[in-house]
Structure formats: C-alpha cells, structure tokens
Design a protein around this motif. Structure first.
Motif, mmCIF file in Angstrom:
data_model
loop_
_atom_site.group_PDB
_atom_site.id
_atom_site.type_symbol
_atom_site.label_atom_id
_atom_site.label_comp_id
_atom_site.label_asym_id
_atom_site.label_seq_id
_atom_site.Cartn_x
_atom_site.Cartn_y
_atom_site.Cartn_z
ATOM 1 N N SER A 64 -18.276 -90.412 -66.297
ATOM 2 C CA SER A 64 -19.930 -91.284 -67.763
ATOM 3 C C SER A 64 -20.994 -90.165 -67.353
ATOM 4 O O SER A 64 -21.853 -90.539 -67.818
ATOM 5 C CB SER A 64 -19.754 -92.981 -67.114
ATOM 6 N N SER A 65 -21.175 -89.601 -66.911
ATOM 7 C CA SER A 65 -22.811 -88.938 -65.850
ATOM 8 C C SER A 65 -22.595 -87.284 -66.269
ATOM 9 O O SER A 65 -21.361 -87.025 -66.110
ATOM 10 C CB SER A 65 -22.925 -88.918 -64.729
ATOM 11 N N SER A 67 -24.844 -84.914 -66.637
ATOM 12 C CA SER A 67 -25.275 -84.238 -65.784
ATOM 13 C C SER A 67 -24.207 -83.952 -64.242
ATOM 14 O O SER A 67 -24.602 -82.908 -63.933
ATOM 15 C CB SER A 67 -26.422 -85.151 -64.736
ATOM 16 N N GLY A 119 -22.644 -91.604 -61.600
ATOM 17 C CA GLY A 119 -23.727 -91.590 -62.018
ATOM 18 C C GLY A 119 -24.397 -93.430 -60.756
ATOM 19 O O GLY A 119 -25.562 -92.672 -60.870
#
Length: 188
Positions: A64-65, A67, A119
């Motif tokens: 879900s992150s 980055s 995350g």
C-alpha cells in the motif's frame, strides 16, 4: 586473522580506481560481517532494472506504500543473487536480522518486506539482491594489494546520497579525491 585483529564491520569498502573486475569496478560495499572466517558485504551503488514493487508481486506481498513500490533495488553482489537483503535502521523485531551497529541492521526475512510494503517498516532502508563475499583472509589480502580502501560508514551515503555519487562521497568523507588515486596509493 590473529588476536588483536581489526574487523571492518560497519565500514565501507571503496573499490580503488585500479580495481578492474567489472563486478566491483567503482563500487562501494557496506561491510556487514567481517571475522576470521571471511566477510560479507552489500554493494550500495549498483542499481538493477527493477523496483521493489516487482519483488512484492513475486513474493505475493500486498503493498500500500507507493514510495516502497517505487523504491529502487540494488545488485548487492555476485553471490546468491536470488536472495534478498535489507539494510535498514535498527528498529523493529524481525525473524532474521543481524545488528551491524547500534543504528544499522541487515535483515533477510519476509516480515520486514511486508512491513515496508505496508508503510510500517523502517524509514530508511536499502533492498539488494545478492551479496559480496570473501573467504578467510581474502579481503585482507585484497586490501593489502590496494584493491580496496576502507572508510567509516555513513548513514547519509547509505540511504540518501544519490547512487551515482556514493563512490566519490564515501572516499571524500575522509578527505580523499578517489579520482586522483593511482595504483600505489592506499594501504601500505
């Protein structure tokens, strides 16, 4: 090594300009483990054409992150290139982790990748496939023959310095312009 030997854990190994081995030319290797049986390090300035999201997909890890999905993946060295290594801030409890210093650890277990994907992992990390390894006494012989320059490690170089500048920055932190070194320079 003999008693009183100096181990180079938590240091950078900087390839000297005369090191022409294509696998290590112009590399910076973060030395994670060094003892009388040999050494293990992760090259920190060789990217591969892959993003961490591809590893998440291969390992069926839900991410879900963004980055983390977009994070680069490094070629850590020529040994076990199918195996993943995460250098990160020493935080959290992971299934398979080696504390390298008070603030840096090396983890090889799936749980840290799951946390990073969500995350919830360390803020600063570097993911590499493969590692660099040396047998008993091999690294010491290579340093004596001026293949490598060892310097203190630095978190900025490890995590935030642009990859293309890490070789210069690692040497520069001890005041050395690596481009001006020639074969006779280094350890004597």
């Amino acid at each position: 090594m003999t008693n009183g030997a100096t181990y180079l854990n938590n240091q950078f190994l900087i390839a000297m300009p005369n090191l022409t081995d294509p696998g290590f030319s112009h590399t910076v290797t973060y030395l994670c483990q060094h003892n009388d049986e040999g050494a293990l390090g992760i090259v920190i300035n060789r990217l591969i054409d892959m993003k961490l999201g591809e590893i998440f997909t291969q390992m069926d890890i839900k991410a879900s992150s963004q980055s983390a999905i977009d994070a680069p993946v490094f070629s850590g060295g020529p040994v076990q290139q199918e195996r993943g290594f995460v250098i990160h801030e020493a935080m959290g409890e992971w299934d398979s982790s080696l504390l390298i210093s008070d603030i840096i650890a090396l983890t090889t277990s799936r749980d840290i990748l799951e946390a990073i994907a969500a995350g919830e992992g360390p803020q600063n990390y570097l993911v590499a496939l493969g590692y660099a390894g040396w047998g008993e006494g091999q690294l010491e012989r290579e340093i004596i023959s001026n293949a490598w320059l060892n310097t203190p490690s630095g978190n900025d170089i490890l995590f935030t310095t642009p990859v293309s500048q890490r070789w210069y920055a690692a040497a520069n932190q001890i005041g050395i312009d690596i481009n001006k070194l020639t074969a006779p320079a280094g350890h004597g």
